[in-house]
Design an enzyme around this catalytic site. Sequence first.
Site, short mmCIF file in Angstrom:
data_model
loop_
_atom_site.label_atom_id
_atom_site.label_comp_id
_atom_site.label_asym_id
_atom_site.label_seq_id
_atom_site.Cartn_x
_atom_site.Cartn_y
_atom_site.Cartn_z
N SER A 51 -4.48 8.54 5.14
CA SER A 51 -3.08 8.88 5.31
C SER A 51 -2.47 10.40 5.52
O SER A 51 -1.49 10.53 6.19
CB SER A 51 -2.12 8.43 4.05
OG SER A 51 -2.77 9.05 3.06
N CYS B 91 0.80 -1.02 -0.12
CA CYS B 91 -0.11 -0.16 0.05
C CYS B 91 0.92 1.18 0.01
O CYS B 91 1.56 1.44 0.83
CB CYS B 91 -0.90 -0.03 1.56
SG CYS B 91 -1.98 1.55 1.38
N LYS C 56 -10.53 -8.93 5.57
CA LYS C 56 -10.44 -8.04 6.63
C LYS C 56 -10.80 -8.50 8.02
O LYS C 56 -12.15 -8.76 8.12
CB LYS C 56 -10.92 -6.71 6.48
CG LYS C 56 -10.39 -6.09 5.14
CD LYS C 56 -11.16 -4.89 4.52
CE LYS C 56 -10.71 -4.43 3.19
NZ LYS C 56 -11.70 -3.36 2.79
N1 LIG Z 1 -7.56 7.67 0.97
C1 LIG Z 1 -6.68 6.94 1.68
C2 LIG Z 1 -6.54 5.64 0.72
C3 LIG Z 1 -6.26 4.19 1.25
C4 LIG Z 1 -6.25 3.13 0.45
O1 LIG Z 1 -6.92 3.12 -0.60
N2 LIG Z 1 -5.81 1.95 0.86
C5 LIG Z 1 -6.07 0.78 0.16
C6 LIG Z 1 -4.68 0.07 0.24
S1 LIG Z 1 -3.51 0.76 -0.74
C7 LIG Z 1 -7.03 -0.11 0.87
O2 LIG Z 1 -6.93 -0.31 2.02
N3 LIG Z 1 -7.90 -1.06 -0.06
C8 LIG Z 1 -8.99 -1.75 0.67
C9 LIG Z 1 -10.19 -1.52 -0.02
O3 LIG Z 1 -10.41 -0.49 -0.51
O4 LIG Z 1 -10.96 -2.30 0.39
C10 LIG Z 1 -5.47 7.24 2.37
O5 LIG Z 1 -4.94 8.19 1.95
O6 LIG Z 1 -5.13 6.61 3.47
#
Ligand SMILES: N[C@@H](CCC(=O)N[C@@H](CS)C(=O)NCC(=O)O)C(=O)O
Length: 83
Positions: A65, A12, A39
Amino acid sequence: MSNLQLMSHALCPYVQRAVISLTEKGALFDRTDIDLANKPDWFLQISPLGKTPVLISVGQPIFESVPILEYLEETQPHPLHPA
Ligand SMILES: N[C@@H](CCC(=O)N[C@@H](CS)C(=O)NCC(=O)O)C(=O)O
């Protein structure tokens, strides 16, 4: 166990932002990898959108983040932003 726990996923890029900040600041943290294809319930309870990263600081989860980076900048030494 450290006061900072990062809920993580190895691939990620949003997690990597947090890891870079924590590392540059020399902060001690524990990292737990989450299986995003399966999850765990405890993770869904602290991550409203079910996404990594989540930073748990002194028991309080912080998600997304950018807020995590802002929190680290405000609470950890070695500023990464110019004054
Ligand atoms: N806007 C979020 C994006 C986080 C994100 O998209 N994480 C992804 C992995 S890189 C995730 O957890 N995806 C799992 C899902 O959407 O079910 C941030 O900046 O933290």
